[in-house]
Design a protein around this motif. Structure first.
Motif, mmCIF file in Angstrom:
data_model
loop_
_atom_site.group_PDB
_atom_site.id
_atom_site.type_symbol
_atom_site.label_atom_id
_atom_site.label_comp_id
_atom_site.label_asym_id
_atom_site.label_seq_id
_atom_site.Cartn_x
_atom_site.Cartn_y
_atom_site.Cartn_z
ATOM 1 N N VAL A 167 0.832 -1.205 0.000
ATOM 2 C CA VAL A 167 0.000 0.000 0.000
ATOM 3 C C VAL A 167 0.868 1.257 0.000
ATOM 4 N N ASN A 168 1.951 1.239 0.763
ATOM 5 C CA ASN A 168 2.809 2.421 0.894
ATOM 6 C C ASN A 168 4.263 1.979 0.739
ATOM 7 N N ASP B 277 6.902 3.026 3.260
ATOM 8 C CA ASP B 277 6.905 2.391 4.583
ATOM 9 C C ASP B 277 7.873 1.216 4.517
ATOM 10 N N GLN C 91 6.366 -2.359 5.189
ATOM 11 C CA GLN C 91 5.566 -2.869 4.082
ATOM 12 C C GLN C 91 6.447 -3.235 2.885
ATOM 13 N N THR D 206 -2.264 -7.944 -0.711
ATOM 14 C CA THR D 206 -2.115 -6.555 -0.284
ATOM 15 C C THR D 206 -1.314 -6.498 1.012
ATOM 16 N N GLY E 107 -0.366 -4.135 3.834
ATOM 17 C CA GLY E 107 -0.807 -2.853 4.372
ATOM 18 C C GLY E 107 -0.394 -2.648 5.817
ATOM 19 N N LYS E 108 -1.306 -2.068 6.575
ATOM 20 C CA LYS E 108 -0.984 -1.676 7.955
ATOM 21 C C LYS E 108 -0.679 -2.862 8.855
ATOM 22 N N LYS E 109 -1.210 -4.041 8.520
ATOM 23 C CA LYS E 109 -0.969 -5.210 9.371
ATOM 24 C C LYS E 109 0.389 -5.845 9.122
ATOM 25 N N ALA E 110 1.186 -5.218 8.242
ATOM 26 C CA ALA E 110 2.496 -5.777 7.922
ATOM 27 C C ALA E 110 3.373 -5.901 9.160
ATOM 28 N N ARG E 111 3.191 -5.013 10.123
ATOM 29 C CA ARG E 111 4.001 -5.073 11.345
ATOM 30 C C ARG E 111 3.716 -6.341 12.136
ATOM 31 N N ASP E 112 2.508 -6.901 11.915
ATOM 32 C CA ASP E 112 2.162 -8.165 12.561
ATOM 33 C C ASP E 112 2.416 -9.348 11.625
ATOM 34 N N ASP F 162 -7.366 -12.676 5.597
ATOM 35 C CA ASP F 162 -6.059 -12.315 6.131
ATOM 36 C C ASP F 162 -5.275 -13.576 6.467
#
Length: 572
Positions: A477-478, A481, A484, A528, A530-535, A550
């Motif tokens: 997504v970004n 980042d 990501q 995709t 996204g924001k859950k990449a940290r997990d 997911d």
């Protein structure tokens, strides 16, 4: 492949020239570009799809026992003159001369060349054989349209079988039929096998493989009750047999302002099926008349076959010819007393009673005409075009008319080409016989377009897994980042190393743009990041169903490989 490296010139707007879905998406998704009318170049994504289709074709042809060769794309005129097709093909054939003024053509098809090559085999021990090639063909279409559905340059798989007898041809024909079904199944197509006219190819029997589509240029008649299906050029139906009425006296009626069926139905206050219309043609130096019921259309392909001529030979008669054979102005032709070289009557007309025809006299028609009493045909035969609702010739059910795209055609040629070019073999007793031939064609780029017609939505293409340019697209997504971007790179590396065909959208674009492009080019699975990449969690989305879930990174490879295997095995 990374999208920053891929040559993928997608378009946001629909090109003005594109009329149908496949043409629009093949241009918008960057699969191809137009070079000239009916001539296209294939870009990386489109060429990957073509190669996958070709590979499926090769696998199934090889599985059937056929052997691949490659023939010349230019053909000397002598070969086609021997078969009679140098002129029969007409203006669609690209003709050229070399520096010595010798005539050649760009191959529209290769029956003669394969037959010429097979002349080297002279013993029954050498047969049967099936040879095939995948090659570009050329036909100068008068009106190229619908992108690669009707183009002037196209990729074709053409195969030719050579057998000792008709029983052997039946076996080869069956092998090709089955191979074609496997090919189209694996490409994810919904299709029908229909009886067809052999046209300029000649031969005894042919079947077309039709992809059902509203943009198809071919019409298919199919029974609602049984498996009968035929191209309308070939389709037959039971004649409308009506109870015979008592014959009334023939009556001449003045109809000064009525010439067309509509004008006549108004004048006589009756329906078109109570008329028989007479159509006048010229065929070479002969004048031919055809009589069909007033509400029917003439099937000119059937007429060409009956007359054993070419489509170019058959022409609607000029006004002066019509006036000469009818002694009347145009619009008053009829079969009673008509002086032509041949009168052909559709069989349905023979079941009519007390019907209306032109009187061959300006301003007049006959009523109460009856076949047998008032006129007779030189030939009585089915020459009408099948209509929706006609009665099936096989089971008596009702016929429906649908549109389709021809993606394959198989012919029982017989001895048309082996006799013309002298392809013979000696049997065990030393007796000479002609080889019995079959011809089998598949349009490679037509398959590509047909798949898109059946597998797309308002957002773009939905490729079947078997011919998708890539199986998976990874969309961070970004990209700025680091988490990501790093996770997307890790997934790209793992999937690539494990044989998954994967795209990585590493462009510095908004997520919405990336998602739109992923849908447009039709990659079956989108990952995709996204924001859950940290997990270490990503979203997996199915392009066809729209369903998403997911998964942790550790689950992705197993899930993707399972999805690919499931989708590939469905059509094996």
């Amino acid at each position: 492949m990374r999208l920053t490296q891929l040559f993928l010139p997608t378009l946001r707007e629909v090109p003005a020239e594109a009329e149908i879905t496949s043409h629009k998406y093949m241009l918008r998704a960057g699969l191809m570009r137009k070079l000239a009318a009916g001539v296209y170049v294939y870009l990386p994504l489109g060429y990957r799809v073509l190669r996958k289709i070709e590979n499926i074709v090769r696998e199934e042809m090889d599985r059937s026992g056929a052997q691949e060769v490659l023939m010349s794309g230019i053909i000397p005129s002598e070969l086609l003159e021997e078969s009679g097709r140098w002129s029969a093909f007409g203006p669609e054939m690209f003709k050229l001369k070399d520096r010595h003024e010798r005539d050649f053509c760009l191959g529209p098809t290769h029956e003669e060349v394969f037959t010429y090559v097979m002349k080297e085999l002279t013993s029954y021990r050498d047969l049967p054989k099936i040879l095939y090639q995948i090659q570009t063909k050329y036909r100068d279409e008068k009106r190229p349209r619908f992108g690669v559905i009707r183009s002037r340059e196209f990729i074709m798989k053409d195969a030719y079988s050579f057998d000792m007898d008709w029983e052997g041809l039946d076996v080869s024909f069956g092998k090709m039929h089955d191979a074609y079904c496997r090919i189209f199944d694996r490409c994810g197509l919904k299709y029908r096998v229909v009886q067809a006219d052999s046209g300029a190819m000649g031969g005894k029997e042919s079947n077309e493989f039709m992809v059902m589509s509203e943009v198809g240029e071919d019409e298919i008649a199919h029974c609602e009750n049984c498996d009968y299906a035929a191209n309308v050029e070939r389709a037959e139906s039971r004649p409308d047999i009506r109870e015979k009425q008592e014959e009334k006296p023939l009556e001449l009626v003045a109809t000064p302002d009525a010439r067309t069926i509509q004008e006549l139905t108004d004048f006589f206050e009756t329906s078109p099926d109570n008329f028989a219309k007479t159509l006048i043609y010229t065929v070479k130096d002969q004048v031919i008349a055809v009589v069909i019921r007033g509400d029917r259309e003439l099937n000119e392909v059937k007429l060409v076959n009956i007359l054993e001529c070419t489509k170019d030979d058959l022409r609607m008669a000029e006004d002066d010819v019509v006036k000469n054979v009818t002694n009347a102005e145009v619009g008053f032709a009829g079969p009673v007393g008509l002086k032509v070289d041949k009168l052909i009557v559709d069989e349905e007309v023979t079941y009519m009673s007390n019907f209306i025809v032109g009187a061959n006299k300006t301003g007049y028609h006959y009523k109460n005409v009856n076949y047998g009493r008032d006129f007779k045909g030189d030939i009585v035969v089915d020459v009408r075009k099948v209509s929706d609702g006609d009665v099936c010739i096989r089971c008596g059910g009702r016929l429906s008319i649908s549109k389709g795209i021809e993606v394959g055609h198989i012919f029982k040629l017989g001895t048309k080409y082996s006799e013309a070019l002298g392809a013979k073999y000696l049997d065990e007793n030393g007796q000479e016989h002609l080889m019995i031939m079959g011809s089998y064609g598949i349009g490679i780029n037509r398959i590509m377009a047909a798949v898109i017609e059946q597998n797309s939505d308002e957002n773009g293409i939905i490729w079947p897994m078997s011919i998708a340019p890539y199986h998976v697209i990874i969309v961070p997504v970004n990209t700025s980042d680091e988490v990501q971007a790093s996770l997307a790179e890790d997934l790209y590396d793992v999937l690539s190393r494990n044989g998954v065909e994967v795209l990585l959208d590493d462009r510095d674009e908004r997520a919405g743009v990336k998602f739109k492009d992923a849908d447009l080019i039709g990659i079956p699975i989108r990952i995709t990041v996204g924001k859950k990449a940290r997990d270490r969690v990503v979203e997996i989305k199915d392009r066809r169903t729209g369903e998403s879930l997911d998964l942790t990174v550790d689950q992705v490879l197993g899930y993707i490989k399972q999805k690919i295997e499931e989708n590939m095995s469905k059509k094996e």
